[in-house]
Design a protein around this motif. Structure first.
Motif, mmCIF file in Angstrom:
data_model
loop_
_atom_site.group_PDB
_atom_site.id
_atom_site.type_symbol
_atom_site.label_atom_id
_atom_site.label_comp_id
_atom_site.label_asym_id
_atom_site.label_seq_id
_atom_site.Cartn_x
_atom_site.Cartn_y
_atom_site.Cartn_z
ATOM 1 N N SER A 33 5.287 -6.638 0.107
ATOM 2 C CA SER A 33 4.819 -7.179 1.388
ATOM 3 C C SER A 33 3.680 -6.349 1.970
ATOM 4 O O SER A 33 2.884 -6.857 2.764
ATOM 5 C CB SER A 33 5.976 -7.232 2.395
ATOM 6 O OG SER A 33 6.233 -5.968 2.961
ATOM 7 N N LEU A 34 3.590 -5.070 1.591
ATOM 8 C CA LEU A 34 2.444 -4.256 2.019
ATOM 9 C C LEU A 34 1.187 -4.639 1.258
ATOM 10 O O LEU A 34 0.076 -4.304 1.693
ATOM 11 C CB LEU A 34 2.752 -2.774 1.818
ATOM 12 C CG LEU A 34 3.906 -2.196 2.649
ATOM 13 C CD1 LEU A 34 4.137 -0.728 2.288
ATOM 14 C CD2 LEU A 34 3.662 -2.337 4.143
ATOM 15 N N ASP A 35 1.350 -5.285 0.113
ATOM 16 C CA ASP A 35 0.229 -5.793 -0.695
ATOM 17 C C ASP A 35 -0.801 -4.708 -1.015
ATOM 18 O O ASP A 35 -1.998 -4.907 -0.805
ATOM 19 C CB ASP A 35 -0.444 -6.963 0.025
ATOM 20 C CG ASP A 35 -1.445 -7.693 -0.852
ATOM 21 O OD1 ASP A 35 -1.296 -7.657 -2.082
ATOM 22 O OD2 ASP A 35 -2.392 -8.297 -0.294
ATOM 23 N N PRO A 36 -0.359 -3.553 -1.533
ATOM 24 C CA PRO A 36 -1.347 -2.524 -1.871
ATOM 25 C C PRO A 36 -2.057 -2.851 -3.172
ATOM 26 O O PRO A 36 -1.444 -3.325 -4.134
ATOM 27 C CB PRO A 36 -0.487 -1.261 -2.015
ATOM 28 C CG PRO A 36 0.845 -1.769 -2.498
ATOM 29 C CD PRO A 36 1.025 -3.124 -1.859
ATOM 30 N N ILE A 37 -3.328 -2.633 -3.206
ATOM 31 C CA ILE A 37 -4.122 -2.742 -4.431
ATOM 32 C C ILE A 37 -4.594 -1.333 -4.766
ATOM 33 O O ILE A 37 -5.259 -0.676 -3.960
ATOM 34 C CB ILE A 37 -5.304 -3.699 -4.246
ATOM 35 C CG1 ILE A 37 -4.787 -5.104 -3.960
ATOM 36 C CG2 ILE A 37 -6.198 -3.698 -5.486
ATOM 37 C CD1 ILE A 37 -3.896 -5.693 -5.033
ATOM 38 N N MET A 38 -4.268 -0.868 -5.964
ATOM 39 C CA MET A 38 -4.416 0.563 -6.234
ATOM 40 C C MET A 38 -5.875 0.992 -6.375
ATOM 41 O O MET A 38 -6.200 2.152 -6.140
ATOM 42 C CB MET A 38 -3.612 0.940 -7.479
ATOM 43 C CG MET A 38 -2.110 0.696 -7.318
ATOM 44 S SD MET A 38 -1.430 1.259 -5.739
ATOM 45 C CE MET A 38 -1.691 3.017 -5.864
ATOM 46 N N GLY A 39 -6.775 0.097 -6.734
ATOM 47 C CA GLY A 39 -8.187 0.465 -6.690
ATOM 48 C C GLY A 39 -8.643 0.735 -5.271
ATOM 49 O O GLY A 39 -9.534 1.551 -5.024
ATOM 50 N N ASP A 40 -8.032 0.043 -4.315
ATOM 51 C CA ASP A 40 -8.306 0.233 -2.897
ATOM 52 C C ASP A 40 -7.670 1.528 -2.394
ATOM 53 O O ASP A 40 -8.183 2.170 -1.476
ATOM 54 C CB ASP A 40 -7.752 -0.974 -2.137
ATOM 55 C CG ASP A 40 -8.241 -1.064 -0.708
ATOM 56 O OD1 ASP A 40 -9.417 -0.734 -0.463
ATOM 57 O OD2 ASP A 40 -7.461 -1.489 0.162
#
Length: 563
Positions: free
Chosen positions: A553-560
């Motif tokens: 639900s936090l929707d982290p994108i690891m490149g970000d």
């Protein structure tokens, strides 16, 4: 409609001409009126905001006064950098209620002893930011709750952005790195350490999460990042403003928010070089950025359904189908399906594709179909009893906790924080359009998904209005790019922090110029970095299954996150 769906609120999207009265005190005057005597040694003027230069041993006193008495409750970013004779930490402060109230706090320390007070006791979000500055630059922070490396392995020798780093230091992994992480755990009950990742399918990228479980409940959770750190900031520092930096932003968040990322760099560089963008190009930017935002939100919703209820054949495939339609539109516009490289300083690379009528018809067909498609998402997800059992009242973040951790975007708005830079720090053509900022009061996993679904509706409203404008735009006035000098060389020691609203939240960039055509310092404030730092607060005390739902639900994108 489910009762929880009715908790979503909408606030207007048209920004007022000024969020403060004309005779209001400047942020610098307000700051100087509340900071302790003797703590400020000088002032500076960055292009985006005034700055206070603060003694290294008075950081917490100054920041506490600025937060509690001047209203700077949002520590957006912390930049660490090294000069020849000193090191600096720059705290980029804003107000959640008015992001145009900005202030920088500069803390210089001598090169021989780069040590200062930590801001983490005042702004918990500074915890991760200061760890990054320690890791890469070598600044020491007293009173930091957990000062250790964050992107590089703990065994790494030296600090890569320290001017004294030679790159030849031996990198040896000692045996202690393989010891039992719970050897000194003296909690009551039976605790167990569970390693998730770094290639776990439910962690949305190359993320490792170390979870200490007490039975089936999470006693402690520690995200371990840096597995995909690609030195994006350093690559941008080796590129020229005019031509070589713009291809990089697409790669920070590869889920499709690339055009929002490109806009982040365009905005900061255009303000740095005093470049005006033609109105026609602003409309194209706004339309394309919202299509890009839709890409990110559809993937977030589709993969989340897969995370929490294994919903592969319906929600996930529907979301991928919608993404494909948008990617086809953006491919017609930019020539690429994911790494667009379409924005240019001063505008965009080229005009809309011919025949224009067919291009507009393709967009309108997608927008017209969207309400029916979104109704299906609500039937499959938000009205689904199983989905509600997995998400309602799990992963809760109060508005105060979200602010303390620097959360922005759907994560913050799902906790009722009414903060959106498209409205509150206007740019592009957003102030001229009719749209709403969506918030929800639940603060849980369900609320964050609901906000994303409602934001899809608002993005479609924006796209439709842009198409209306572009269809009627006089052909003689279709200027897609301003006249920008081939080489840009901002004045030495010019500093600026600017941000846009990406699909994940506040995407900011700090640049310090040195008089050449390449930045001396290029710092990226990825929204997923701060959003992910709130994981422990959201997951502590919950069941381990809820931990997976909360990460999604936090929707982290690891490149970000890693950059």
């Amino acid at each position: 409609m489910d009762q929880r769906q009715r908790q979503v609120g909408e606030t207007g999207g048209t920004a007022p001409a000024s969020l403060a009265p004309a005779d209001a005190e400047s942020p610098l005057d307000e700051a100087l009126a509340v900071v302790p005597d003797g703590a400020v040694t000088d002032t500076e003027q960055h292009l985006n905001a005034p700055a206070l230069v603060v003694r290294a041993d008075r950081v917490q006193a100054v920041l506490s006064a600025l937060r509690d008495r001047a209203g700077f409750d949002h520590c957006a970013c912390v930049t660490g950098q090294a000069y020849g004779d000193r090191y600096e930490s720059i705290y980029h402060l804003r107000s959640y209620d008015d992001p145009q109230r900005e202030l920088s706090v500069v803390v210089p320390t001598p090169a021989a002893d780069p040590e200062q007070e930590s801001a983490a006791p005042v702004y918990p979000t500074a915890d991760w930011h200061e760890r990054e500055a320690y890791d890469l630059v070598g600044i020491e922070y007293d009173d930091h709750p957990d000062l250790r490396r964050i992107l590089l392995p703990e065994t790494w020798q030296g600090h890569p952005l320290d001017p004294d780093f030679g790159g030849e230091e031996p990198q040896i992994v000692p045996f202690r790195e393989h010891e039992n992480p719970l050897a000194d755990d003296h909690r009551d009950g039976d605790t167990m350490y569970v390693n998730l990742g770094p290639h776990h399918p439910a962690t949305h990228g190359v993320l490792r999460v170390g979870a200490t479980l007490d039975g089936e409940r999470v006693a402690e959770v520690t995200p371990d990042i840096g597995y995909i750190h690609r030195c994006e900031e350093q690559m941008c520092q080796q590129g020229t403003y005019r031509h070589q930096i713009m291809p990089y932003p697409d790669r920070w968040d590869w889920t499709g928010a690339g055009l929002c990322n490109e806009w982040a760099y365009a905005r900061v560089a255009e303000d740095l070089a005093d470049i005006d963008v033609p109105e026609y190009a602003q409309v194209i930017r706004t339309m394309s950025a919202e299509l890009s935002r839709l890409l990110g939100h559809f993937l977030a919703v589709g993969t989340y359904a897969l995370d929490v209820i294994g919903e592969f054949t319906a929600s996930f495939m529907y979301a991928i189908k919608e993404r494909e339609r948008i990617q086809s539109v953006l491919e017609d516009l930019t020539g690429q399906r994911l790494m667009f490289n379409y924005f240019r300083l001063g505008g965009v690379a080229w005009d809309l594709p011919d025949p224009r009528d067919e291009f507009f018809a393709e967009i309108r067909e997608f927008v017209d179909d969207l309400p029916e498609r979104l109704a299906e998402y609500h039937d499959l997800l938000t009205s689904n009893e199983v989905f509600q059992l997995r998400t309602v009242d799990t992963g809760e973040l109060s508005a105060e906790t979200a602010k303390e951790n620097g959360c922005t975007g759907p994560v913050a708005r799902g906790s009722g924080v009414d903060y959106d830079l498209r409205r509150d720090d206007p740019y592009g053509y957003y102030p001229e359009l009719d749209w709403d900022v969506v918030t929800a009061e639940g603060g849980d996993n369900y609320a964050r998904v609901l906000v994303r679904l409602r934001e899809i509706e608002q993005s479609a409203r924006i796209v439709e209005q842009c198409v209306d404008l572009l269809e009627e735009w006089p052909e003689a006035d279709r200027t897609v790019q301003a006249n920008v000098p081939r080489t840009l060389r901002p004045d030495p020691d010019t500093e600026i922090y600017r941000a846009v609203e990406s699909a994940k939240g506040e995407l900011g960039i700090y640049i310090r110029a040195d008089g050449t055509d390449e930045p001396a310092r290029f710092k990226i404030r990825g929204p997923s970095f701060s959003n992910l730092s709130a994981l422990e607060a959201a997951a502590r005390g919950e069941f381990v299954a809820d931990l997976i739902a909360t990460i999604g639900s936090l929707d982290p994108i690891m490149g970000d996150v890693d950059r």
